[in-house]
Design a protein around this motif. Structure first.
Motif, PDB file in Angstrom:
ATOM      1  N   ALA A   1      82.495  35.287  70.366  1.00 39.00           N
ATOM      2  CA  ALA A   1      83.513  36.652  70.304  1.00 39.00           C
ATOM      3  C   ALA A   1      83.543  37.386  71.419  1.00 39.00           C
ATOM      4  O   ALA A   1      83.440  38.596  71.429  1.00 39.00           O
ATOM      5  CB  ALA A   1      82.566  37.469  69.082  1.00 39.00           C
TER       6      ALA A   1
ATOM      7  N   GLU B   1      87.167  47.772  72.240  1.00 41.91           N
ATOM      8  CA  GLU B   1      86.766  46.703  71.642  1.00 41.91           C
ATOM      9  C   GLU B   1      86.884  46.645  70.132  1.00 41.91           C
ATOM     10  O   GLU B   1      87.085  45.432  69.629  1.00 41.91           O
ATOM     11  CB  GLU B   1      85.221  46.486  72.001  1.00 41.91           C
ATOM     12  CG  GLU B   1      84.920  45.932  73.367  1.00 41.91           C
ATOM     13  CD  GLU B   1      83.591  46.086  73.661  1.00 41.91           C
ATOM     14  OE1 GLU B   1      82.615  46.155  72.819  1.00 41.91           O
ATOM     15  OE2 GLU B   1      83.497  45.676  74.862  1.00 41.91           O
ATOM     16  N   GLU B   2      87.141  47.731  69.264  1.00 42.45           N
ATOM     17  CA  GLU B   2      87.466  47.707  68.147  1.00 42.45           C
ATOM     18  C   GLU B   2      88.493  46.912  67.543  1.00 42.45           C
ATOM     19  O   GLU B   2      88.879  46.418  66.693  1.00 42.45           O
ATOM     20  CB  GLU B   2      87.355  48.982  67.460  1.00 42.45           C
ATOM     21  CG  GLU B   2      88.473  49.909  67.791  1.00 42.45           C
ATOM     22  CD  GLU B   2      88.575  51.108  67.248  1.00 42.45           C
ATOM     23  OE1 GLU B   2      88.491  51.278  65.962  1.00 42.45           O
ATOM     24  OE2 GLU B   2      88.934  52.197  67.887  1.00 42.45           O
TER      25      GLU B   2
ATOM     26  N   ASP C   1      89.201  44.041  69.262  1.00 43.47           N
ATOM     27  CA  ASP C   1      89.088  42.615  69.151  1.00 43.47           C
ATOM     28  C   ASP C   1      88.950  41.916  67.620  1.00 43.47           C
ATOM     29  O   ASP C   1      89.067  40.922  67.685  1.00 43.47           O
ATOM     30  CB  ASP C   1      87.737  42.305  69.792  1.00 43.47           C
ATOM     31  CG  ASP C   1      87.998  42.714  71.445  1.00 43.47           C
ATOM     32  OD1 ASP C   1      89.117  42.759  71.965  1.00 43.47           O
ATOM     33  OD2 ASP C   1      86.896  42.913  72.039  1.00 43.47           O
ATOM     34  N   THR C   2      88.448  42.892  66.581  1.00 41.32           N
ATOM     35  CA  THR C   2      87.991  42.181  65.426  1.00 41.32           C
ATOM     36  C   THR C   2      89.297  42.741  64.275  1.00 41.32           C
ATOM     37  O   THR C   2      89.161  42.423  63.191  1.00 41.32           O
ATOM     38  CB  THR C   2      86.722  42.578  64.874  1.00 41.32           C
ATOM     39  OG1 THR C   2      86.551  44.104  64.980  1.00 41.32           O
ATOM     40  CG2 THR C   2      85.922  41.809  65.912  1.00 41.32           C
TER      41      THR C   2
ATOM     42  N   ARG D   1      92.666  42.968  62.511  1.00 42.12           N
ATOM     43  CA  ARG D   1      93.976  42.134  62.301  1.00 42.12           C
ATOM     44  C   ARG D   1      94.909  42.752  61.526  1.00 42.12           C
ATOM     45  O   ARG D   1      94.528  43.948  60.950  1.00 42.12           O
ATOM     46  CB  ARG D   1      93.179  40.840  61.720  1.00 42.12           C
ATOM     47  CG  ARG D   1      92.101  39.987  62.323  1.00 42.12           C
ATOM     48  CD  ARG D   1      92.779  39.475  63.482  1.00 42.12           C
ATOM     49  NE  ARG D   1      91.991  38.837  64.426  1.00 42.12           N
ATOM     50  CZ  ARG D   1      91.305  39.169  65.502  1.00 42.12           C
ATOM     51  NH1 ARG D   1      91.689  40.404  65.992  1.00 42.12           N
ATOM     52  NH2 ARG D   1      90.425  38.577  66.326  1.00 42.12           N
TER      53      ARG D   1
ATOM     54  N   ASN E   1      94.462  44.221  58.005  1.00 38.99           N
ATOM     55  CA  ASN E   1      93.405  45.239  57.954  1.00 38.99           C
ATOM     56  C   ASN E   1      93.896  46.470  58.380  1.00 38.99           C
ATOM     57  O   ASN E   1      93.148  47.567  58.595  1.00 38.99           O
ATOM     58  CB  ASN E   1      92.171  45.066  58.736  1.00 38.99           C
ATOM     59  CG  ASN E   1      91.425  43.748  58.137  1.00 38.99           C
ATOM     60  OD1 ASN E   1      91.558  42.870  58.986  1.00 38.99           O
ATOM     61  ND2 ASN E   1      90.946  43.623  57.248  1.00 38.99           N
TER      62      ASN E   1
END
Length: 188
Positions: free
Chosen positions: A73, A160-161, A163-164, A166, A169
């Motif tokens: 990740a 970086e938030e 990066d997850t 989508r 969401n």
């Protein structure tokens, strides 16, 4: 949002601090007296830094995509990939270049990109590097940096938030981040 405390293993950076670091890096370069023709930023980490610095110095921005942090990740460095082409709006990469990234960790990226520029861009006459963070574990010392990190912490950058995050969401993410402020036109 309150960030966790910084320690020898983790450095947590807010958006405000991130932008202050870019301004400080720009000031370091300016105060050195070195004049350059273009900024070449390394994507992805150096994109925001390069964009802001190209605006501050009013010079063209070029982009070179590189990638090594894909494993686990994005927390483990793998093989370095360098894009075949540099993206610019006009002309060729030439003259004095300020090579910009967010950080120098192992130093592999700065070293290999430096060789890449020498081999493929003979019109480049001088290259200097600028980063926000310079880790002690690096085998390459950047020409300009803001913070030297002797304990080599993992840097938690504010973007970086994403990066997850989508697309499915986004609605919940936006709702969670909404402030308790009156909307435009509402009476408080």
């Amino acid at each position: 949002m309150t960030l966790p405390p910084n320690d020898d293993e983790n450095l947590w950076i807010s958006w405000d601090e991130y932008h202050r670091l870019i301004a400080r890096l720009s000031l370091n370069v300016h105060e050195s007296g070195w004049k350059f023709d273009k900024i070449l930023c390394l994507a992805r980490g150096g994109l925001r830094v390069g964009d802001q610095m190209s605006r501050i110095f009013d010079v063209p921005l070029a982009i070179l995509a590189t990638s090594s942090y894909r494993e686990a990740a994005g927390t483990q460095q793998g093989d370095l990939d360098i894009a075949q082409y540099i993206t610019m709006t006009r002309g060729e990469l030439s003259g004095k270049i300020l090579l910009v990234d967010d950080l120098v960790d192992s130093g592999v990226t700065l070293e290999r990109v430096g060789r890449h520029l020498q081999e493929r861009y003979p019109a480049v006459t001088d290259v200097r590097s600028a980063v926000l963070w310079y880790k002690a574990c690096s085998k390459v010392k950047p020409d300009y940096h803001v913070d030297f990190l002797p304990s080599n912490p993992w840097i938690h950058q504010p973007f970086e938030e994403y990066d997850t995050l989508r697309p499915h969401n986004l609605a919940a993410w936006l709702k969670r981040g909404r402030r308790a402020e009156p909307a435009a036109g509402d009476v408080a």
